[in-house]
Design a protein around this motif. Structure first.
Motif, PDB file in Angstrom:
ATOM      1  N   ILE A 261       0.851  -1.190   0.000  1.00 56.80           N
ATOM      2  CA  ILE A 261       0.000   0.000   0.000  1.00 56.80           C
ATOM      3  C   ILE A 261       0.882   1.233   0.000  1.00 56.80           C
ATOM      4  N   SER A 262       0.573   2.161  -0.873  1.00 56.55           N
ATOM      5  CA  SER A 262       1.257   3.466  -0.881  1.00 56.55           C
ATOM      6  C   SER A 262       0.211   4.556  -0.748  1.00 56.55           C
ATOM      7  N   VAL A 263       0.390   5.433   0.220  1.00 58.92           N
ATOM      8  CA  VAL A 263      -0.470   6.605   0.374  1.00 58.92           C
ATOM      9  C   VAL A 263       0.264   7.771  -0.262  1.00 58.92           C
ATOM     10  N   LEU A 264      -0.258   8.271  -1.365  1.00 53.62           N
ATOM     11  CA  LEU A 264       0.399   9.309  -2.147  1.00 53.62           C
ATOM     12  C   LEU A 264      -0.040  10.703  -1.713  1.00 53.62           C
ATOM     13  N   ALA A 265      -1.283  10.844  -1.326  1.00 59.21           N
ATOM     14  CA  ALA A 265      -1.829  12.121  -0.869  1.00 59.21           C
ATOM     15  C   ALA A 265      -2.961  11.820   0.103  1.00 59.21           C
ATOM     16  N   PRO A 266      -3.211  12.705   1.048  1.00 61.53           N
ATOM     17  CA  PRO A 266      -2.587  14.006   1.264  1.00 61.53           C
ATOM     18  C   PRO A 266      -1.203  13.859   1.910  1.00 61.53           C
ATOM     19  N   SER A 267      -0.509  14.965   1.998  1.00 59.24           N
ATOM     20  CA  SER A 267       0.788  14.971   2.672  1.00 59.24           C
ATOM     21  C   SER A 267       0.625  15.537   4.081  1.00 59.24           C
TER      22      SER A 267
END
Length: 296
Positions: A261-267
């Motif tokens: 799993i990659s969470v790209l946004a939000p930062s």
């Protein structure tokens, strides 16, 4: 049998300190050589396990709550010994979510000791996550968004025990806002307007919330629970259903299973792995299938 026991005397609102004598006596009665090391400050448990010569022990035991286990598992993974002894839990903290998946409830420390001395084990999945260039591990659940905000508020009410998180939730309901979420789940991209994300290895979060009712600790997957845009009234009605895991049947909640799993946004969203507050999005998470062994 020789055990290294990382003991948090502050766990359970210092109830753990009052239970220490009885726990020591229980190990002595079973002729177990128990080496107690006491955590004195945040992240102390990590250092104690990382620097220990684990080849001298038949097991490494986390005595405390979810935060104690989080420190122990990170120190355990940083320890340089290749073939490490099994892990164990003595659940004497405010929340013992991972222990629930080993059929242990909070303060069933006598049952926990019985399981440890029987030396029966099972392998469990381990979640590895990378945030701000650093690698960490968790056994239970990592969340961000509304759940992190509620956790932060709950710390002001920690003396109230299991009620603290419920108070944090209702306080944050008055201020809640959605944010644009972008994720990659096993190569598939996902976008939504989101309130919170929980990425779970176990069914429970805290002592009473069944956040991921279909999660299994050894299936090689993490359960991703998303609460998307909804009215405040709808979320207030939804909240009590989490106690029984029934929230996953609501239209505003989505559930996925994924290995990577990659969470790209939000930062810059604060993370809450196993109840701790540390790190920020973006993050990468991977399920390490049956990577650790627990007494059960």
């Amino acid at each position: 049998m020789k055990l290294l026991i990382i003991y948090n005397p502050q766990a359970g609102h210092k109830r753990a300190a009052r239970t220490l004598k009885a726990i020591k006596s229980a190990f002595q009665a079973k002729a177990v050589q128990a080496n107690f090391m006491y955590t004195e400050y945040a992240w102390h448990g990590v250092a104690l396990v990382r620097e220990a010569d684990l080849s001298n022990y038949d097991g490494v035991i986390a005595a405390g709550g979810d935060g104690t286990l989080f420190e122990v598992i990170n120190g355990y993974q940083q320890n340089k010994l290749k073939h490490k002894p099994p892990l164990g839990i003595i659940p004497i903290g405010t929340g013992n979510a991972f222990a629930r998946d080993l059929n242990l409830k909070s303060y069933q420390w006598e049952k926990a000791i019985e399981l440890i001395v029987k030396k029966r084990t099972r392998k469990a999945d381990l979640a590895r996550f990378t945030t701000e260039g650093q690698v960490y591990y968790y056994m239970n659940v990592l969340g961000f968004g509304f759940v992190s905000d509620a956790n932060k508020t709950a710390r002001s009410f920690k003396k109230l025990g299991n009620m603290a998180y419920s108070i944090g939730v209702f306080w944050q309901l008055l201020r809640m806002k959605t944010y644009p979420l972008e994720m990659e789940l096993d190569g598939q991209f996902y976008k939504s307007q989101n309130f919170f994300v929980e990425i779970a290895n176990t069914r429970y979060t805290g002592a009473t919330f069944i956040i991921a009712p279909e999660a299994e600790i050894d299936d090689g997957y993490l359960d991703v629970i998303l609460l998307n845009k909804a009215s405040r009234f709808k979320i207030i009605r939804l909240f009590p259903t989490i106690f029984k895991g029934e929230h996953v049947h609501q239209s505003e909640v989505e559930v996925f299973k994924a290995k990577k799993i990659s969470v790209l946004a939000p930062s810059s969203k604060i993370l809450t792995p196993d109840g701790e507050l540390m790190g920020k999005t973006p993050i990468d998470i991977e399920c390490l299938h049956r990577a650790v062994e627990f007494f059960c």
